[in-house]
Design a protein around this motif. Structure first.
Motif, PDB file in Angstrom:
ATOM      1  N   UNK A   1       6.946   3.358  -8.906  1.00 24.84           N
ATOM      2  CA  UNK A   1       6.693   2.099  -8.217  1.00 24.84           C
ATOM      3  C   UNK A   1       7.992   1.444  -7.796  1.00 24.84           C
ATOM      4  N   UNK A   2       8.111   1.153  -6.495  1.00 25.67           N
ATOM      5  CA  UNK A   2       9.330   0.521  -5.985  1.00 25.67           C
ATOM      6  C   UNK A   2       9.422  -0.916  -6.483  1.00 25.67           C
ATOM      7  N   UNK A   3      10.622  -1.356  -6.819  1.00 25.30           N
ATOM      8  CA  UNK A   3      10.822  -2.751  -7.206  1.00 25.30           C
ATOM      9  C   UNK A   3      10.850  -3.654  -5.983  1.00 25.30           C
TER      10      UNK A   3
ATOM     11  N   UNK B   1       0.800  -1.223   0.000  1.00 25.18           N
ATOM     12  CA  UNK B   1       0.000   0.000   0.000  1.00 25.18           C
ATOM     13  C   UNK B   1       0.825   1.262   0.000  1.00 25.18           C
ATOM     14  N   UNK B   2       2.125   1.141   0.268  1.00 29.51           N
ATOM     15  CA  UNK B   2       3.010   2.314   0.288  1.00 29.51           C
ATOM     16  C   UNK B   2       4.151   2.142  -0.712  1.00 29.51           C
ATOM     17  N   UNK B   3       3.978   1.278  -1.695  1.00 25.69           N
ATOM     18  CA  UNK B   3       5.062   0.982  -2.654  1.00 25.69           C
ATOM     19  C   UNK B   3       5.195   2.026  -3.745  1.00 25.69           C
ATOM     20  N   UNK B   4       4.188   2.874  -3.910  1.00 25.41           N
ATOM     21  CA  UNK B   4       4.174   3.855  -4.997  1.00 25.41           C
ATOM     22  C   UNK B   4       4.349   5.259  -4.453  1.00 25.41           C
ATOM     23  N   UNK B   5       5.408   5.948  -4.875  1.00 24.54           N
ATOM     24  CA  UNK B   5       5.649   7.335  -4.472  1.00 24.54           C
ATOM     25  C   UNK B   5       5.430   8.230  -5.688  1.00 24.54           C
ATOM     26  N   UNK B   6       4.259   8.855  -5.727  1.00 26.58           N
ATOM     27  CA  UNK B   6       3.909   9.805  -6.800  1.00 26.58           C
ATOM     28  C   UNK B   6       4.121   9.223  -8.194  1.00 26.58           C
ATOM     29  N   UNK B   7       3.644   8.001  -8.410  1.00 24.93           N
ATOM     30  CA  UNK B   7       3.743   7.377  -9.725  1.00 24.93           C
ATOM     31  C   UNK B   7       4.998   6.567  -9.964  1.00 24.93           C
TER      32      UNK B   7
END
Length: 455
Positions: free
Chosen positions: A383-385, A375-381
């Motif tokens: 996406x964390x690997x 739920x917190x993997x995306x920072x302003x578009x």
């Protein structure tokens, strides 16, 4: 950095017994244990973007400080922090074989619950063109659930282009000082004394309830070590389907496999001998929607039999977890010490310090976050690997690690395709180096037909 003062909010948010305990331990040991939420991106993230993320956090749920009371027995309470540690921005790119060291280095920070400097956001580029991001938090002011809630709110506001604002974001839940502090504190002091009396009665009624015993730590071997030591840590990724298949093959669950790995790793280290019942502590979130508490987690202790040369029995682990969860739902089967938490809060600090010097750390701690971190993997578009949440046992005195008998910590996150597992070996005589920990962990994973891919 200095922030604007918040407007008046709705309610006083007193410290819980867990908050109070972590606060007292902080005064004794400082930042011995912190939580870390870590992101790994394959692409660059700009300084300006992380500045905006930092600003949202600085007005959110994590931005709190302790306001102490003068009335005896009245609990301290949380008020919004008007200060925060600045964004850490490293300009030197981090190589692949330095990533673990960089994440661990972020734990070297001085937190201060009285000023609200209880979290730190930092980032660094990688030599491959990606970005590492770390959020380290003090356990005094937030547990894992609080961090995920605060970050989730900050990222939603960042995505929607909203300005940092305590009144409309998660910061509204932190609480404020009462209008009539003396009257409110006197009322709380009376409530606390009643809670103490109620807790003593509950403890007496539950006096025969027992918890699993710890396995005594052997004095030998005692390896030559420096006066201060950094626990061995690893991050390993595994195939999600392979993990579930291993659990199913041995009649267990994905969570039970995590617990079995922890017990097996501790057993392979020689810490518990050839045959032992290992106490495993399992954090269990009690957080509810819009919960204002900094810490809302309880621990479920179970006993896991370990026999050298054999896999841990997953069916036994499943039954033990189920029984522990049922027991902690009923005050009659809750251990007496849990009932005495209100009494713990009113004891003088020097008394708690005396108890703390004889207290022991978990010998095996296993945290399964499942897919919650996604739920917190995306920072302003972006996406964390990989996303990882873990407790970090910070650098400390070698003799302290021996005295408190800390063992292994495991923390698991998944995106539904890949398991990301963080492992810390904090016994200087069983896990003296990262290489020693890796050798033991690889052997344990192989015994379950799991293929590790190390960071």
């Amino acid at each position: 950095m200095t922030l604007t003062a918040p407007p008046t909010a709705a309610a006083v948010n007193r410290l819980t017994a867990d908050d109070d305990l972590f606060l007292k331990l902080h005064s004794l040991y400082g930042n011995a244990l912190v939580n870390q939420l870590a992101w790994r991106f394959d692409e660059p993230l700009g300084h300006a973007l992380l500045d905006r993320f930092h600003a949202q956090l600085a007005h959110g749920f994590l931005a709190r400080r302790v306001h102490r009371t003068r009335i005896p027995f009245a609990r301290p309470y949380w008020v919004p922090a008007t200060d925060a540690l600045p964004l850490g921005w490293d300009t030197i790119p981090v190589a692949d074989d330095e990533i673990l060291d960089w994440y661990f280095a972020q734990s070297r920070v001085d937190f201060d619950p009285d000023t609200g400097r209880v979290w730190r956001l930092s980032a660094a580029p990688t030599t491959c063109g990606g970005t590492l991001v770390s959020l380290v938090t003090s356990h005094v002011a937030s547990d894992g659930g609080a961090v995920l809630f605060a970050v989730g709110d900050a990222l939603t506001r960042l995505r929607d282009g909203e300005q940092p604002d305590r009144t409309t974001g998660s910061g509204r839940l932190v609480g404020v000082a009462p209008r009539d502090a003396v009257r409110a504190d006197l009322t709380d002091a009376g409530s606390q004394l009643r809670a103490v009396a109620h807790g003593i009665r509950g403890a007496f009624a539950a006096r025969k309830v027992t918890e699993p015993d710890r396995t005594p730590r052997p004095d030998d071997p005692r390896l030559p070590s420096p006066p201060r030591w950094s626990p061995a840590d690893l991050v390993v990724q595994l195939d999600h389907d392979e993990w579930n298949a291993a659990a199913a093959t041995h009649s267990g669950t994905a969570n039970g496999l995590l617990i079995a790995l922890g017990a097996g790793l501790l057993g392979r280290s020689g810490r518990v001998g050839e045959s032992a019942d290992i106490r495993v502590d399992i954090p269990h979130s009690m957080r509810t929607p819009d919960d204002p508490r900094a810490n809302a987690t309880t621990g479920l202790p179970i006993s896991v039999p370990y026999r050298q040369g054999k896999r841990v029995d997953l069916t036994g682990v499943r039954a033990a977890v189920k029984n522990a969860a049922l027991a902690y739902r009923d005050p009659a089967t809750t251990p007496a010490l849990q009932h005495l938490q209100p009494a713990q809060m009113i004891l003088p600090r020097w008394v708690l310090h005396r108890f703390a010097r004889t207290a022991k750390a978990p010998e095996c701690l296993c945290t399964n976050l499942g897919e919650t971190a996604q739920g917190v993997a995306d920072i302003a578009g972006h996406r964390a690997c990989a996303v990882l949440m873990r407790p970090v046992v910070c650098t400390g005195e070698t003799e302290l690690f021996r005295r408190v008998e800390v063992g292994v910590n495991l923390s698991l996150c998944t995106d539904g395709h890949t398991i990301t597992l963080a492992v810390t070996g904090a016994d200087p005589d069983r896990f003296p180096t990262r290489a020693a920990l890796r050798a033991l962990l690889t052997t344990e994973l192989t015994s379950w037909d799991l293929t590790p891919h190390y960071w």
